[in-house]
Design a protein around this motif. Structure first.
Motif, PDB file in Angstrom:
ATOM      1  N   GLU A 131       6.585 -31.453  35.822  1.00  0.00           N
ATOM      2  CA  GLU A 131       6.411 -31.060  37.224  1.00  0.00           C
ATOM      3  C   GLU A 131       7.264 -32.015  38.052  1.00  0.00           C
ATOM      4  O   GLU A 131       7.782 -33.010  37.534  1.00  0.00           O
ATOM      5  N   LEU A 140       5.791 -20.163  30.167  1.00  0.00           N
ATOM      6  CA  LEU A 140       7.000 -20.539  29.437  1.00  0.00           C
ATOM      7  C   LEU A 140       6.989 -22.033  29.149  1.00  0.00           C
ATOM      8  O   LEU A 140       6.205 -22.780  29.731  1.00  0.00           O
ATOM      9  N   GLU A 181       3.527 -25.552  26.263  1.00  0.00           N
ATOM     10  CA  GLU A 181       2.332 -24.706  26.247  1.00  0.00           C
ATOM     11  C   GLU A 181       2.548 -23.570  25.261  1.00  0.00           C
ATOM     12  O   GLU A 181       3.680 -23.317  24.830  1.00  0.00           O
ATOM     13  N   THR A 200       6.454 -33.432  41.349  1.00  0.00           N
ATOM     14  CA  THR A 200       5.848 -34.301  42.370  1.00  0.00           C
ATOM     15  C   THR A 200       6.060 -35.780  42.042  1.00  0.00           C
ATOM     16  O   THR A 200       6.454 -36.575  42.908  1.00  0.00           O
ATOM     17  N   TYR A 249      -4.854 -35.483  42.597  1.00  0.00           N
ATOM     18  CA  TYR A 249      -5.349 -34.914  43.854  1.00  0.00           C
ATOM     19  C   TYR A 249      -6.565 -35.644  44.410  1.00  0.00           C
ATOM     20  O   TYR A 249      -7.388 -36.162  43.669  1.00  0.00           O
ATOM     21  N   GLU A 263       6.942 -31.499  49.301  1.00  0.00           N
ATOM     22  CA  GLU A 263       6.039 -32.648  49.411  1.00  0.00           C
ATOM     23  C   GLU A 263       6.149 -33.212  50.829  1.00  0.00           C
ATOM     24  O   GLU A 263       7.255 -33.340  51.358  1.00  0.00           O
ATOM     25  N   ALA A 310      -1.733 -17.538  38.472  1.00  0.00           N
ATOM     26  CA  ALA A 310      -1.430 -18.529  39.512  1.00  0.00           C
ATOM     27  C   ALA A 310       0.072 -18.552  39.774  1.00  0.00           C
ATOM     28  O   ALA A 310       0.862 -18.868  38.885  1.00  0.00           O
TER      29      ALA A 310
HETATM   30  P1  HAM Z   1       0.986 -26.659  38.899  1.00  0.00           P
HETATM   31  O1  HAM Z   1      -0.196 -25.875  39.349  1.00  0.00           O
HETATM   32  O2  HAM Z   1       0.863 -27.364  37.616  1.00  0.00           O
HETATM   33  O3  HAM Z   1       1.284 -27.695  40.058  1.00  0.00           O
HETATM   34  O4  HAM Z   1       2.254 -25.717  38.848  1.00  0.00           O
HETATM   35  C1  HAM Z   1       2.615 -24.931  39.949  1.00  0.00           C
HETATM   36  C2  HAM Z   1       3.015 -23.541  39.512  1.00  0.00           C
HETATM   37  O5  HAM Z   1       4.048 -23.603  38.526  1.00  0.00           O
HETATM   38  C3  HAM Z   1       1.909 -22.756  38.838  1.00  0.00           C
HETATM   39  O6  HAM Z   1       1.035 -22.171  39.784  1.00  0.00           O
HETATM   40  C4  HAM Z   1       2.714 -21.694  38.095  1.00  0.00           C
HETATM   41  O7  HAM Z   1       3.090 -20.646  38.964  1.00  0.00           O
HETATM   42  C5  HAM Z   1       3.958 -22.459  37.689  1.00  0.00           C
HETATM   43  N1  HAM Z   1       3.817 -22.855  36.270  1.00  0.00           N
HETATM   44  C6  HAM Z   1       3.113 -23.900  35.773  1.00  0.00           C
HETATM   45  N2  HAM Z   1       3.220 -23.939  34.437  1.00  0.00           N
HETATM   46  C7  HAM Z   1       3.987 -22.884  34.059  1.00  0.00           C
HETATM   47  C8  HAM Z   1       4.461 -22.376  32.808  1.00  0.00           C
HETATM   48  N3  HAM Z   1       4.179 -22.975  31.659  1.00  0.00           N
HETATM   49  N4  HAM Z   1       5.226 -21.259  32.831  1.00  0.00           N
HETATM   50  C9  HAM Z   1       5.558 -20.644  33.989  1.00  0.00           C
HETATM   51  N5  HAM Z   1       5.143 -21.090  35.209  1.00  0.00           N
HETATM   52  C10 HAM Z   1       4.368 -22.201  35.243  1.00  0.00           C
HETATM   53  C11 HAM Z   1       2.299 -28.599  40.027  1.00  0.00           C
HETATM   54  O8  HAM Z   1       3.204 -28.578  39.248  1.00  0.00           O
HETATM   55  C12 HAM Z   1       2.222 -29.618  41.145  1.00  0.00           C
HETATM   56  N6  HAM Z   1       3.368 -30.539  41.002  1.00  0.00           N
HETATM   57  C13 HAM Z   1       2.229 -28.947  42.497  1.00  0.00           C
HETATM   58  C14 HAM Z   1       2.135 -29.909  43.636  1.00  0.00           C
HETATM   59  C15 HAM Z   1       3.152 -30.344  44.411  1.00  0.00           C
HETATM   60  N7  HAM Z   1       1.047 -30.527  44.050  1.00  0.00           N
HETATM   61  C16 HAM Z   1       1.346 -31.327  45.078  1.00  0.00           C
HETATM   62  N8  HAM Z   1       2.627 -31.245  45.288  1.00  0.00           N
END
Ligand code: HAM
Length: 468
Positions: free
Chosen positions: A89, A129, A122, A91, A289, A138, A306
């Motif tokens: 991610e 993916l 995953e 952040t 968080y 941010e 999501a």
């Molecule tokens: P997260 O909920 O882990 O948050 O990921 C955000 C979005 O990335 C998910 O809602 C989904 O749409 C997409 N996503 C996550 N994993 C996958 C995957 N394996 N394949 C496809 N899409 C995926 C974050 O990443 C935090 N950094 C968000 C954040 C920013 N919070 C505060 N600032």
């Protein structure tokens, strides 16, 4: 790869080309322009970072850190060598860059957006993916405060939620998105700590019904039990729901209760193209968080519904060696948006132009932070702050790049106008006490220096008239 056969892309990765690439690029441009309209500037951080950055920020006892990171091991023959991890991610990388480049010293409040690939090991399925693209933002440097009164209320959190919905609306998903929000409590004594202990006690009584992972989670990270998708664990959690929704809210600290109430009311007020609801078990898969968190789900995605998520994280900047300031943000999954668009039959969407800069200034008295007026101001101060923010959202939804200072107020008109001109604003919108009472504002054309009072309801139309 078996010897001699053809080589294929690794599981969970995809080649993107032709029409699909075109759609992805258009979506990226839509995200970029919308973020600019909402006052964010761009950042790109490396695709890999020191592993420790992620373990310290995301949390040791999370699925991401325990099972899903792609890590390049340390070269043991080299002294001082570290292991690196492909970012799961963005952040953590953005916070690291914010501190490394001293943005916390040179800018009051830092608002950044990014887009790029992320990596999580995953189990691949529809919408999930191992390499996927995120767009995120941010807001860094929020007032955290050392007491309930000094903590800045949730205006920045609300802003990022509304920005996320604006992007999804523009992407053609209007009416197909649900925004679920919750609080995970905060570090103030008697808030999250107490919540954790209560949950542990309650879940320990049901331990034999839980899966083996969740049994371990009770001690290690009890909030993760609420997030488990296994049917038996879900059933135990459902039983807790009445307790959770009816008794537990009383036990959150005053600030967290006020924060979630504020978000609920304003999300209802600003509703456009999305439904919103309190989502009692929303805990998020990352540990940084504090306070209010949210997730956006869209129709047509099946189990992985999501499309985005985020929330406030007040401990991370300090945890990574920075000052004691708070932050908030979100990320959207671009591949999931593309699937949701397909399901909705959306194949064309407009990329918004970034309109001229408008600077909105409520004439509030000096205070530690503008957001204080959302929680604790007098009625007329509250109205000015509310009007200014509401007008800001309306202008942004219409494509005007609009600045609303989330941090400092107590500016005199002259100071506000100076700030507007420093930023290169084409218009300044002054929301004073008198004007707010009559649902008007002062609109100043920063080029011609002409100023007039206009009805708040006509503001956008009046600005269009001036631009011609
Ligand atoms: P997260 O909920 O882990 O948050 O990921 C955000 C979005 O990335 C998910 O809602 C989904 O749409 C997409 N996503 C996550 N994993 C996958 C995957 N394996 N394949 C496809 N899409 C995926 C974050 O990443 C935090 N950094 C968000 C954040 C920013 N919070 C505060 N600032």
């Amino acid at each position: 790869m078996a010897g001699g056969g053809s080589i294929q892309a690794p599981r969970g990765t995809r080649d993107i080309f032709g029409d699909e690439l075109e759609r992805l690029e258009r979506l990226e441009r839509l995200c970029a322009n919308t973020a600019k309209i909402w006052g964010y500037s761009g950042i790109r951080t490396p695709v890999f970072e020191h592993t420790g950055l992620f373990t310290r920020s995301i949390g040791e006892v999370t699925d991401i850190v325990e099972k899903e990171m792609f890590t390049i091991p340390r070269q043991t023959d080299k002294a001082g060598a570290d292991s690196f991890t492909l970012r799961p991610e963005n952040t953590a990388g953005v916070v690291r860059a914010y501190l490394e480049h001293n943005l916390h010293k040179t800018q009051g409040l830092t608002k950044l957006w990014y887009v790029g690939p992320q990596f999580r090991r995953e189990r691949p399925q529809k919408g999930r993916l191992r390499e996927f693209n995120q767009m995120g933002v941010e807001v860094l440097g929020l007032q955290k405060g050392d007491s309930q009164e000094r903590r800045s209320p949730p205006i920045a959190n609300l802003e990022v939620m509304l920005l996320a919905t604006d992007i999804l609306n523009r992407a053609g998903l209007k009416g197909r998105v649900v925004l679920g929000y919750n609080t995970v409590g905060c570090d103030q004594p008697g808030c999250r700590d107490r919540y954790r202990e209560e949950l542990k006690e309650l879940l320990a009584k049901e331990e034999e019904k839980l899966c083996s992972d969740c049994r371990k989670r009770i001690e290690r990270n009890v909030f993760r039990v609420l997030d488990c998708k296994k049917p038996n664990c879900r059933a135990v959690c459902e039983e807790l729901l009445t307790w959770h929704s009816q008794e537990r809210p009383e036990a959150f600290c005053e600030h967290c209760k006020a924060e979630i109430e504020f978000i609920k009311n304003r999300l209802d007020q600003f509703q456009e193209g999305y439904a919103s609801a309190r989502s009692w078990f929303l805990v998020r898969g990352l540990d940084y968080y504090t306070g209010a968190v949210f997730e956006l789900s869209a129709q047509g995605l099946g189990a992985q519904d999501a499309v985005g998520g985020g929330g406030r994280y007040d401990g991370l900047i300090e945890e990574l060696g920075g000052p004691s300031v708070g932050a908030t943000g979100f990320a959207l999954g671009l591949e999931r948006i593309l699937i949701a668009q397909q399901d909705a039959g959306v194949d064309a969407f407009e990329i918004p132009d970034v309109g001229p800069l408008v600077y909105v200034a409520p004439m509030l008295p000096p205070g530690p932070s503008s957001s204080d007026f959302f929680g604790y101001g007098t009625e007329s101060q509250l109205q000015m702050a509310d009007d200014a923010f509401r007008l800001t959202v309306i202008l942004r939804r219409k494509g005007f790049r609009t600045e609303f200072d989330l941090l400092k107020h107590g500016r005199k008109i002259a100071n506000s106008l100076r700030r507007a001109s420093q930023l290169g604003a084409r218009f300044a919108v002054i929301v004073g006490e008198m004007e707010a009472k009559q649902q008007e504002v002062k609109l100043k054309d920063m080029e011609t220096r002409e100023e007039r009072r206009v009805k708040q309801a006509d503001l956008a139309a009046e600005i269009w008239k001036d631009i011609g």
